[in-house]
Design an enzyme around this catalytic site. Sequence first.
Site, short mmCIF file in Angstrom:
data_model
loop_
_atom_site.label_atom_id
_atom_site.label_comp_id
_atom_site.label_asym_id
_atom_site.label_seq_id
_atom_site.Cartn_x
_atom_site.Cartn_y
_atom_site.Cartn_z
N GLY A 148 0.81 -1.22 0.00
CA GLY A 148 0.00 0.00 0.00
C GLY A 148 0.85 1.27 0.00
O GLY A 148 1.99 1.28 0.46
N PHE A 375 -3.87 -0.58 -13.36
CA PHE A 375 -5.02 0.26 -13.67
C PHE A 375 -6.36 -0.42 -13.38
O PHE A 375 -7.41 0.08 -13.80
CB PHE A 375 -4.97 0.70 -15.14
N GLU A 378 -11.72 -1.79 -8.82
CA GLU A 378 -12.33 -2.79 -7.97
C GLU A 378 -13.74 -3.10 -8.46
O GLU A 378 -14.44 -2.23 -8.97
CB GLU A 378 -12.34 -2.32 -6.51
N LEU A 434 -0.66 8.45 -11.87
CA LEU A 434 -1.31 9.53 -11.12
C LEU A 434 -2.17 10.36 -12.07
O LEU A 434 -3.28 10.78 -11.73
CB LEU A 434 -0.25 10.44 -10.47
N ALA A 436 -3.70 9.43 -14.87
CA ALA A 436 -4.94 8.74 -15.27
C ALA A 436 -5.99 8.86 -14.18
O ALA A 436 -7.16 9.18 -14.45
CB ALA A 436 -4.64 7.28 -15.58
N CYS A 489 -8.06 4.97 -4.05
CA CYS A 489 -7.06 5.54 -4.97
C CYS A 489 -7.27 7.01 -5.35
O CYS A 489 -6.31 7.79 -5.29
CB CYS A 489 -7.00 4.70 -6.23
N LYS A 552 -18.34 1.45 -4.09
CA LYS A 552 -19.01 1.21 -5.37
C LYS A 552 -19.54 -0.20 -5.33
O LYS A 552 -19.24 -0.95 -4.39
CB LYS A 552 -18.04 1.42 -6.55
N ARG A 559 -13.02 1.76 1.65
CA ARG A 559 -12.07 2.87 1.83
C ARG A 559 -12.57 4.14 1.13
O ARG A 559 -12.92 4.11 -0.03
CB ARG A 559 -10.68 2.46 1.32
N1 LIG Z 1 -6.94 -1.17 -4.85
C1 LIG Z 1 -6.94 -0.84 -6.10
O1 LIG Z 1 -7.95 -0.88 -6.77
C2 LIG Z 1 -5.67 -0.39 -6.76
C3 LIG Z 1 -5.64 -0.32 -8.16
C4 LIG Z 1 -4.47 0.08 -8.78
C5 LIG Z 1 -3.36 0.42 -8.02
N2 LIG Z 1 -3.43 0.34 -6.66
C6 LIG Z 1 -2.21 0.66 -5.92
O2 LIG Z 1 -1.59 -0.58 -5.58
C7 LIG Z 1 -0.98 -0.51 -4.28
C8 LIG Z 1 -1.56 -1.58 -3.38
O3 LIG Z 1 -2.92 -1.30 -3.20
P1 LIG Z 1 -3.90 -2.38 -2.54
O4 LIG Z 1 -5.25 -1.81 -2.64
O5 LIG Z 1 -3.60 -3.71 -3.09
O6 LIG Z 1 -3.39 -2.30 -1.02
P2 LIG Z 1 -3.80 -3.27 0.17
O7 LIG Z 1 -3.75 -2.43 1.38
O8 LIG Z 1 -5.04 -4.01 -0.17
O9 LIG Z 1 -2.61 -4.34 0.21
C9 LIG Z 1 -1.30 -4.04 0.54
C10 LIG Z 1 -0.69 -5.27 1.23
O10 LIG Z 1 0.71 -5.06 1.39
C11 LIG Z 1 1.09 -5.73 2.59
N3 LIG Z 1 2.40 -5.24 3.03
C12 LIG Z 1 2.73 -4.03 3.51
N4 LIG Z 1 4.06 -3.98 3.76
C13 LIG Z 1 4.58 -5.18 3.42
C14 LIG Z 1 5.88 -5.74 3.41
N5 LIG Z 1 6.94 -5.05 3.81
N6 LIG Z 1 6.03 -7.01 3.00
C15 LIG Z 1 4.99 -7.74 2.58
N7 LIG Z 1 3.72 -7.27 2.54
C16 LIG Z 1 3.52 -6.00 2.95
C17 LIG Z 1 -0.03 -5.40 3.55
O11 LIG Z 1 -0.06 -6.29 4.65
C18 LIG Z 1 -1.25 -5.52 2.63
O12 LIG Z 1 -1.81 -6.81 2.68
C19 LIG Z 1 -1.21 0.92 -3.81
O13 LIG Z 1 -0.11 1.69 -4.17
C20 LIG Z 1 -2.43 1.35 -4.60
O14 LIG Z 1 -2.49 2.74 -4.78
C21 LIG Z 1 -4.55 -0.06 -6.02
O1 LIG Z 2 -18.96 7.90 -13.56
C1 LIG Z 2 -18.56 7.57 -12.45
C2 LIG Z 2 -17.58 6.59 -12.24
C3 LIG Z 2 -17.17 6.29 -10.96
N1 LIG Z 2 -17.71 6.93 -9.91
C4 LIG Z 2 -17.23 6.63 -8.54
O2 LIG Z 2 -15.83 6.81 -8.52
C5 LIG Z 2 -15.24 5.96 -7.57
C6 LIG Z 2 -14.10 5.19 -8.17
O3 LIG Z 2 -14.61 4.27 -9.09
P1 LIG Z 2 -13.68 3.39 -10.04
O4 LIG Z 2 -12.73 4.25 -10.71
O5 LIG Z 2 -14.57 2.60 -10.91
O6 LIG Z 2 -13.02 2.40 -9.00
P2 LIG Z 2 -11.55 2.24 -8.40
O7 LIG Z 2 -11.41 0.84 -8.01
O8 LIG Z 2 -11.30 3.29 -7.38
O9 LIG Z 2 -10.57 2.45 -9.65
C7 LIG Z 2 -9.84 3.66 -9.85
O10 LIG Z 2 -8.68 3.67 -9.07
C8 LIG Z 2 -7.81 2.54 -9.31
C9 LIG Z 2 -6.68 2.63 -8.32
O11 LIG Z 2 -5.68 3.47 -8.72
C10 LIG Z 2 -7.33 2.59 -10.74
O12 LIG Z 2 -6.48 1.50 -10.99
C11 LIG Z 2 -8.54 2.55 -11.67
O13 LIG Z 2 -8.10 2.64 -13.01
C12 LIG Z 2 -9.45 3.71 -11.33
O14 LIG Z 2 -10.64 3.64 -12.10
C13 LIG Z 2 -16.36 5.08 -7.04
O15 LIG Z 2 -16.84 5.59 -5.83
C14 LIG Z 2 -17.42 5.19 -8.11
O16 LIG Z 2 -18.71 4.96 -7.63
C15 LIG Z 2 -18.67 7.90 -10.09
O17 LIG Z 2 -19.17 8.49 -9.14
N2 LIG Z 2 -19.07 8.18 -11.37
#
Ligand SMILES: NC(=O)c1ccc[n+]([C@@H]2O[C@H](COP(=O)([O-])OP(=O)(O)OC[C@H]3O[C@@H](n4cnc5c(N)ncnc54)[C@H](O)[C@@H]3O)[C@@H](O)[C@H]2O)c1
Ligand SMILES: O=c1ccn([C@@H]2O[C@H](COP(=O)(O)OP(=O)(O)O[C@H]3O[C@H](CO)[C@@H](O)[C@H](O)[C@H]3O)[C@@H](O)[C@H]2O)c(=O)[nH]1
Length: 678
Positions: A148, A375, A378, A434, A436, A489, A552, A559
């Site tokens: 994270g 990218f 969820e 960042l 995007a 994010c 969503k 979060r």
């Molecule tokens: N959640 C998303 O939809 C999403 C999408 C794209 C990018 N990202 C990015 O990806 C990254 C991870 O996000 P996430 O949502 O998967 O986070 P998360 O909090 O769900 O998972 C992170 C995991 O890393 C583990 N961790 C922390 N320090 C560690 C270490 N030293 N060794 C091993 N494990 C360790 C934690 O215990 C945790 O389980 C973030 O930078 C986030 O911005 C998230």
């Molecule tokens: O037209 C829209 C689209 C989305 N949302 C809201 O926006 C938030 C984010 O939605 P979404 O982007 O679909 O979900 P995330 O999982 O947060 O994904 C975003 O954040 C991720 C973490 O960085 C990126 O990887 C993805 O590309 C980016 O879409 C949610 O609360 C949605 O309900 C709206 O209100 N209106």
Amino acid sequence: MLSSNNIPTNTQPKVNFNTNYKSYLMPTDIPQPPSHYLQNSCDKQINNDSYVTSEPLTSSLNVCYIGAGYVGGTSSAVMAYKCPEEKVTVTVCDIDKKKIDAWNSNNLPIYEPGLEDIVKKQRGKNLFFTTDLNSAINAADIIFISVGTPTKQRGFGAGEAAELKYVENATRKIAQISRNSKIIVEKSTVPCRTAEHIRTILNTNKNSQIKNNISNYTTNHYIKNNNNSIINTNYCNISNNFNINNNINNTPENSNTYCINNLISNESNIPHERINNHPFNNININKTSDDVNINNDDYTNLIDSLSLSNNDSTLTDIDSCSESNTCFQSQDQELKELNKQISDDEVDIKIKKNDDKLKNEKSLIHFEILSNPEFLSEGTAINDLLYPDRVLIGGEPTKEGKKAQNILYQLYSYWIPKKKIITMGLWSTELSKLAANALLAQRISSINALSALCEEVGADIQEISYACGLDSRIGSKFLNASVGFGGSCFKKDILNLVYLSNAFKLPEVAEYWKQVIIMNEYRKSKFIKNIFTKLFCTISGKSIAVFGFSFKKDTKDTRESAAITVVISLLQEGAIVKLYDPKVTKDQILFDIKENSQPQEINENISNIIICNSAYDAAYNSDAIVICTEWDEFKSLDYKNIHNNMNKPAHIFDGRLILNHQELKKIGFNVEAIGKKI
Ligand SMILES: NC(=O)c1ccc[n+]([C@@H]2O[C@H](COP(=O)([O-])OP(=O)(O)OC[C@H]3O[C@@H](n4cnc5c(N)ncnc54)[C@H](O)[C@@H]3O)[C@@H](O)[C@H]2O)c1
Ligand SMILES: O=c1ccn([C@@H]2O[C@H](COP(=O)(O)OP(=O)(O)O[C@H]3O[C@H](CO)[C@@H](O)[C@H](O)[C@H]3O)[C@@H](O)[C@H]2O)c(=O)[nH]1
């Protein structure tokens, strides 16, 4: 065979999108790509040819993910699923044992449509979940850092900058453990130029470098030792439990590390910054009841045995015994054997020999850093990972950089059309992530700003979205007005951009992006104020049914969910909140409420919230329904029945624009919705 029941499917006719795929990669039950998938390959290729070659992967690859969260868990599973099992092994490790246990169970720690089937199919074949970071790191050819990067809560940049300690900890761990060259991939979302920091940490801490340091310090130590008798008066308690970890802990209360540091600094006057780099800062020597007193000779011999060991087993032993004292027992044995007087000359010769060997060894380890941001969204993670719009691979334009990019490129091309895999520079790749997210969130804030205007002038935001979205330059996606965007994010990544802009002395740029967040907060508060006004300016004692708590639909992640702000505001007004979410657990809801309440409000807030098992239960005897999440099941409820069982007048506030407002009005509801007058 994989049951595709829960894997997102596409109803489009099957497209044979890559004839080069081996047949075992394309069994018929794998979800098919969306129809547009192959046609719309990236408009602009960024000089791909200069970065990658068409060389396929020749040998098998061990892939490691550090961090088994949303990103690490889902992307590793899809990689294992899409790559040939005999060629690619994926190991996901995490320090959170509960999470790893869950990944290894039938109750996965996250909910994503399609995920469970894929994990069940691959787990134990070429997909493994473990807390054994050392083995996973050691075996890996490629390591994805997927920990994270939340917004920093304290210190410099608090509230804006990304907290990078997890990335740094993972990096230091890699440096400590690695015995061979590796490709390190930034999968986490990080600020621009983080790759540079990762490289510096790796190169200055790689294992042989650590050993070199030890041997250098040991030299100092011996010389000092023979010149004065300080060490004779110093005794150091060292427990028989060695534990290499990343926590630098210099407090005398907690650890004898302090004692060792003091010993070294007092003796040899080594400046503190050098002490901080000292390998003993990576060895946490815990106090236990089995503490043993180590005197001068044992202590120097201990350092000697650590630093002069010709094979790797000494450090490996220490690594592997974090929870037992076995390593020290063997160390102790070794100490006894080594417990003989060594003349200065002998020591110097021994050190020299080893330094040469270690320097040689060190020069062989190479870490190449790549940026490969994720990218996925969820709720649609599996589909997004199977059919991404693009995959970015950033690297250095050096020979090694291009080679590493090529390996990752080949890995992804097991399932992603090559034209969608883009190679470019490291800094552009980091910033693209960042950028995007900022652009996506900006669209939502733009439409939400317009929705507020619609509510006043009588226009309909859904009609505005439709009209604007038809312009092919604008496009229709991400134009849904809502109670506000949430998720882990958008907010943090925009804040990160704001911090970065300010750090580079661009306040206007920072303000511009900050406005996206200000608008999001405004949208939530306008929605809440409307509820208050329409309920005759008093909510105290009224029952309000809140439908949905995740940020969503199709995820149980809460979060930054807008629902948290809505629920807390209703509780602050004295409402009884009856909450229903199809996936979010009661524990998570109560945790979020506690975390977001003022300390003096916590008890009252918790006692005024009722977690319900269905939307019907929540609405029963309530004065209003507030839709916070767009779960599909809320669209098809029997609202007539619900209306019959509510206090009158019955209100409904649609924060997601998912209901048929005219129908609801006919039933007798007072209907309010974002961005329109009903
Ligand atoms: N959640 C998303 O939809 C999403 C999408 C794209 C990018 N990202 C990015 O990806 C990254 C991870 O996000 P996430 O949502 O998967 O986070 P998360 O909090 O769900 O998972 C992170 C995991 O890393 C583990 N961790 C922390 N320090 C560690 C270490 N030293 N060794 C091993 N494990 C360790 C934690 O215990 C945790 O389980 C973030 O930078 C986030 O911005 C998230
Ligand atoms: O037209 C829209 C689209 C989305 N949302 C809201 O926006 C938030 C984010 O939605 P979404 O982007 O679909 O979900 P995330 O999982 O947060 O994904 C975003 O954040 C991720 C973490 O960085 C990126 O990887 C993805 O590309 C980016 O879409 C949610 O609360 C949605 O309900 C709206 O209100 N209106």
